[in-house]
Design an enzyme around this catalytic site. Structure first.
Site, short mmCIF file in Angstrom:
data_model
loop_
_atom_site.label_atom_id
_atom_site.label_comp_id
_atom_site.label_asym_id
_atom_site.label_seq_id
_atom_site.Cartn_x
_atom_site.Cartn_y
_atom_site.Cartn_z
N GLU A 187 -37.66 -11.44 13.94
CA GLU A 187 -37.37 -10.63 12.88
C GLU A 187 -35.97 -11.62 12.30
O GLU A 187 -34.68 -10.31 12.61
CB GLU A 187 -37.08 -9.39 14.07
N GLU A 295 -45.87 -8.76 16.01
CA GLU A 295 -46.02 -8.06 16.97
C GLU A 295 -45.98 -6.48 16.34
O GLU A 295 -45.82 -6.68 14.49
CB GLU A 295 -43.90 -7.71 17.18
#
Ligand code: BMA
Length: 374
Positions: A187, A295
């Site tokens: 991320e 994810e």
């Protein structure tokens, strides 16, 4: 042999080498099993997508550390094909990770998943090495401080030494190293981690990614890793690639996306999910990388038909190698749901069985047949 023939043969060898090398992981010394995992992930990407779950064997909603238990198995009768684990706090030599999973138990679970023919992926929410606080402490200058020449560089190397020791301790029954998909600095386009977004420059994070990989591979002789580069949701291909360290450093490219937090409506989620998948696949094709959904989740799964009507419906036309549902922490405070795959009796459990039975979803029983390490 005539000169002409020799040149012809050399050319043939060169061409064969070239096309072969495109089908190999970035680590030129990757172990045989790691190479096979890479090649089989590529092969399977067109066929269907592997289903994964974080911390699947350690705990679920309402239970912890019950041998052979898994929320996915309780609902479908089968384990996931991919097992996600988390190493945050190993850098501090703690006996358990930031979610209280003991590293010794994790090692055992990793061995079990691998022995069943499953795949292991590992994330790392490492503490902030500059401030000593958590991964979510975005103090400016942290990334620069651990690059070569930085004041915390030597400390960071001790952290990588611990990562290497763990990864090199993962062995199959014949003593072979268990391949792992490692996705450090995930991320990295968001602003919440110290390695993310505006908390460092693109050049700094790229250097850190490359340093980390070089150190593990060349200093610590770790050759059982595939490297996954992964952003959060992203607005365009250009933005996705802003912090990409380069083709020679990455095997798998992915992104994380969640419904519930800031995308509430199914239609909005589907639109955004479809666009990001399309962008990712285009980049993967251009760069000859494996695309994955590293994810995902819809927190608390309030929509009983979400798996088939939203998630599968959007994924179906795509060619993603795998998807990883986030951890089932349970009800962390009363009334506050923190889970992303169904448990037995959960509102979306029945629909998840239909999802499991769909032609293009791959769980444990299917992946075992594929013998992906051979
Ligand atoms: C986050 C959350 C946290 C957890 C962390 C590492 O996204 O699930 O609760 O500590 O991942 O697993």
């Amino acid at each position: 042999m005539s000169q002409k023939k020799t040149v012809g043969l050399l050319l043939l060898v060169a061409v064969a080498n070239c096309s072969f090398s495109q089908n190999l992981p970035v680590d030129k010394k990757a172990t045989t099993q790691t190479i096979h995992l890479y090649q089989n992930l590529k092969r399977l990407s067109g066929k269907g997508f592997l289903f994964g779950h974080q911390d699947d064997l350690a705990y679920g909603v309402g239970w912890k550390y019950i041998p052979e238990k898994s929320d996915i198995k309780d609902v479908t009768g089968d384990y996931p094909a991919i097992y996600g684990w988390e190493l945050g706090r190993i850098e501090l030599d703690h006996p358990m990770n930031l979610d209280s999973v003991p590293f010794d138990a994790m090692k055992k679970f990793i061995g079990e998943g691998y022995a069943r023919g499953g795949i292991i992926t590992i994330s790392w929410h490492l503490n902030n090495p500059l401030t000593g606080k958590t991964a979510w402490d975005p103090a400016p200058g942290t990334v620069a401080s651990i690059l070569p020449g930085g004041e915390k560089h030597d400390l960071y190397k001790t952290w990588l030494d611990r990562i290497a020791a763990f990864i090199l301790s993962l062995k199959g029954k014949n003593g072979e190293l268990i391949p792992v998909i490692f996705r450090p600095f995930h991320e990295l386009n968001g602003n919440w981690f110290w390695w993310g977004g505006k908390n460092c420059t693109s050049e700094e994070i790229k250097k850190l990614y490359r340093f980390t990989e070089t150190y593990l591979r060349d200093e610590k002789n770790v050759h059982n890793l595939l490297y996954a580069f992964n952003t959060d949701r992203f607005a365009s291909k250009q933005i996705y690639l802003e912090r990409y360290p380069g083709d020679e450093w990455v095997d798998i490219i992915g992104f994380d996306i969640y419904q519930g937090n800031n995308i509430l409506r199914n239609e909005d989620f589907m639109k955004e999910f479809d666009r990001t998948l399309t962008d990712l696949e285009e980049i993967a094709t251009e760069k000859n990388k494996i695309p994955a959904l590293t994810e995902f989740g819809f927190v608390g799964l309030p929509d009983s038909l979400w798996w088939t009507k939203v998630f599968l419906k959007t994924l179906q036309p795509h060619h993603i190698a795998y998807v990883l549902g986030w951890r089932n922490a349970g009800y962390t405070t009363p009334g506050h749901a923190d889970f992303y795959v169904p448990y037995k009796g959960q509102a979306s459990a029945k629909d998840f069985v239909d999802f499991y039975n769909a032609d293009n979803t791959i769980f444990q029983k299917d992946i075992a047949k594929e013998k992906i390490y051979e």
